[in-house]
Design an enzyme around this catalytic site. Structure first.
Site, mmCIF file in Angstrom:
data_model
loop_
_atom_site.group_PDB
_atom_site.id
_atom_site.type_symbol
_atom_site.label_atom_id
_atom_site.label_comp_id
_atom_site.label_asym_id
_atom_site.label_seq_id
_atom_site.Cartn_x
_atom_site.Cartn_y
_atom_site.Cartn_z
ATOM 1 N N GLU A 4 10.832 0.121 -6.551
ATOM 2 C CA GLU A 4 10.611 -0.999 -5.639
ATOM 3 C C GLU A 4 11.832 -1.896 -5.458
ATOM 4 O OE1 GLU A 4 7.048 -3.235 -6.381
ATOM 5 O OE2 GLU A 4 5.771 -1.491 -6.047
ATOM 6 N N GLU A 10 8.399 1.898 -11.627
ATOM 7 C CA GLU A 10 8.060 0.971 -10.550
ATOM 8 C C GLU A 10 9.188 -0.034 -10.306
ATOM 9 O OE1 GLU A 10 5.731 0.875 -8.280
ATOM 10 O OE2 GLU A 10 4.639 2.600 -9.059
ATOM 11 N N GLY A 49 -15.651 -7.929 -13.688
ATOM 12 C CA GLY A 49 -17.008 -8.012 -13.162
ATOM 13 C C GLY A 49 -17.407 -6.799 -12.346
ATOM 14 N N SER A 70 -10.276 -7.451 -12.873
ATOM 15 C CA SER A 70 -11.549 -7.911 -12.294
ATOM 16 C C SER A 70 -12.710 -7.288 -13.045
ATOM 17 C CB SER A 70 -11.631 -7.520 -10.808
ATOM 18 O OG SER A 70 -10.595 -8.109 -10.074
ATOM 19 N N GLU A 104 -10.009 -1.636 -13.987
ATOM 20 C CA GLU A 104 -8.540 -1.623 -13.933
ATOM 21 C C GLU A 104 -7.952 -2.495 -15.035
ATOM 22 O OE1 GLU A 104 -4.753 -2.576 -11.005
ATOM 23 O OE2 GLU A 104 -6.664 -3.541 -10.593
ATOM 24 N N GLU A 125 6.865 6.161 0.674
ATOM 25 C CA GLU A 125 6.915 6.286 2.138
ATOM 26 C C GLU A 125 6.126 5.197 2.860
ATOM 27 O OE1 GLU A 125 5.545 10.023 3.610
ATOM 28 O OE2 GLU A 125 7.264 11.121 2.827
ATOM 29 N N ARG A 172 -25.246 -1.667 -11.263
ATOM 30 C CA ARG A 172 -23.891 -2.199 -11.329
ATOM 31 C C ARG A 172 -22.996 -1.354 -10.431
ATOM 32 N NH1 ARG A 172 -26.216 -6.179 -13.101
ATOM 33 N NH2 ARG A 172 -26.326 -6.676 -15.303
#
Length: 189
Positions: A101, A97, A120, A118, A124, A143, A42
Site C-alpha cells: 500500500e 500490506e 456483536g 465488531s 474478524e 488492482e 444470530r
C-alpha cells in the site's frame, strides 16, 4: 486471543444455515440455545482476520492512505491494512500490506494489540503492528485499490479525527497508541 469463557453466558449452537460465501466474508445464521433455555438466532459474519500498521517515519510522522470506502460512500484516511490470506502469519501480512500500500519496508516491526472489530456480529480479529526504521520504496497496491499516501504529524492526525477524515476504529486506536508512545516511550501491551 485465548481467554476464559464465562459458561453462564454461553450460547450453544443448535444449527447453522449458510447464507452467503464471498471472496472476503461469509454470512451464516445460527440458531442458539440461550442460557435460560430459550432459543434465538444470530446473524454472523465470518472473516479471515486482518492486520493494520502504524508506520512511523524517522521525523515522527504517521504513514496513512486515503481511499474510497464504498460502505460509507466517502473517502477515508486510514493506516495501511488488509486481510489475512489463508494460513498467513499476521506479522508477514503486516509487512506485506505496508509495502503493497505504501512502498515502505520496516527495519523494526512489533505487535501492539489484537482486537475484535465488531464482536456483536462478526468474528474478524485485527492485529495492530507498529513499524519504524522505514525505508521508502515503490507502492504496489492491488488492482482494485486506488490510494493516495500521506504523512501526518500527530496534530494533523488529531485534526483528521475531529474532521472525521479519520473515523475508523483501527486508525483512531493507532493514533492513541502513538500518542501514548510519544508520552511514555512504549506502546500499550
Amino acid at each position: 486471543m485465548p481467554h476464559k469463557t464465562h459458561k453462564k453466558f454461553e450460547e450453544v449452537t443448535v444449527s447453522t444455515q449458510p447464507i452467503f460465501q464471498g471472496k472476503i466474508i461469509s454470512l451464516q445464521v445460527d440458531t442458539v440455545k440461550l442460557p435460560n433455555g430459550g432459543e434465538a438466532t444470530r446473524e454472523i459474519v465470518k472473516h479471515p482476520g486482518a492486520v493494520a500498521v502504524l508506520a512511523l517515519t524517522p521525523d515522527d510522522r504517521m504513514i496513512v492512505v486515503e481511499q474510497y470506502r464504498k460502505p460509507l460512500e466517502k473517502s477515508q484516511v486510514e493506516i495501511p491494512a488488509g486481510k489475512l490470506d489463508a494460513g498467513e502469519n499476521p506479522l508477514d501480512a503486516a509487512k506485506r500490506e505496508l509495502e503493497e500500500e505504501t512502498g515502505y519496508t520496516a527495519g523494526s516491526i512489533r505487535h501492539i494489540s489484537s482486537f475484535y472489530t465488531s464482536p456483536g456480529f462478526a468474528d474478524e480479529i485485527l492485529h495492530l503492528y507498529a513499524a519504524e526504521q522505514l525505508v521508502k520504496g515503490q507502492a504496489n497496491p492491488d488492482e482494485d485499490e486506488f490510494l493516495e499516501i500521506e504523512e501526518l504529524t500527530m496534530e494533523q492526525a488529531q485534526a483528521y479525527i475531529r474532521e472525521q477524515r479519520i473515523s475508523d476504529a483501527k486508525t483512531i486506536m493507532a493514533v492513541y497508541a502513538w500518542q501514548l508512545y510519544k508520552l511514555t516511550g512504549s506502546f500499550p501491551t
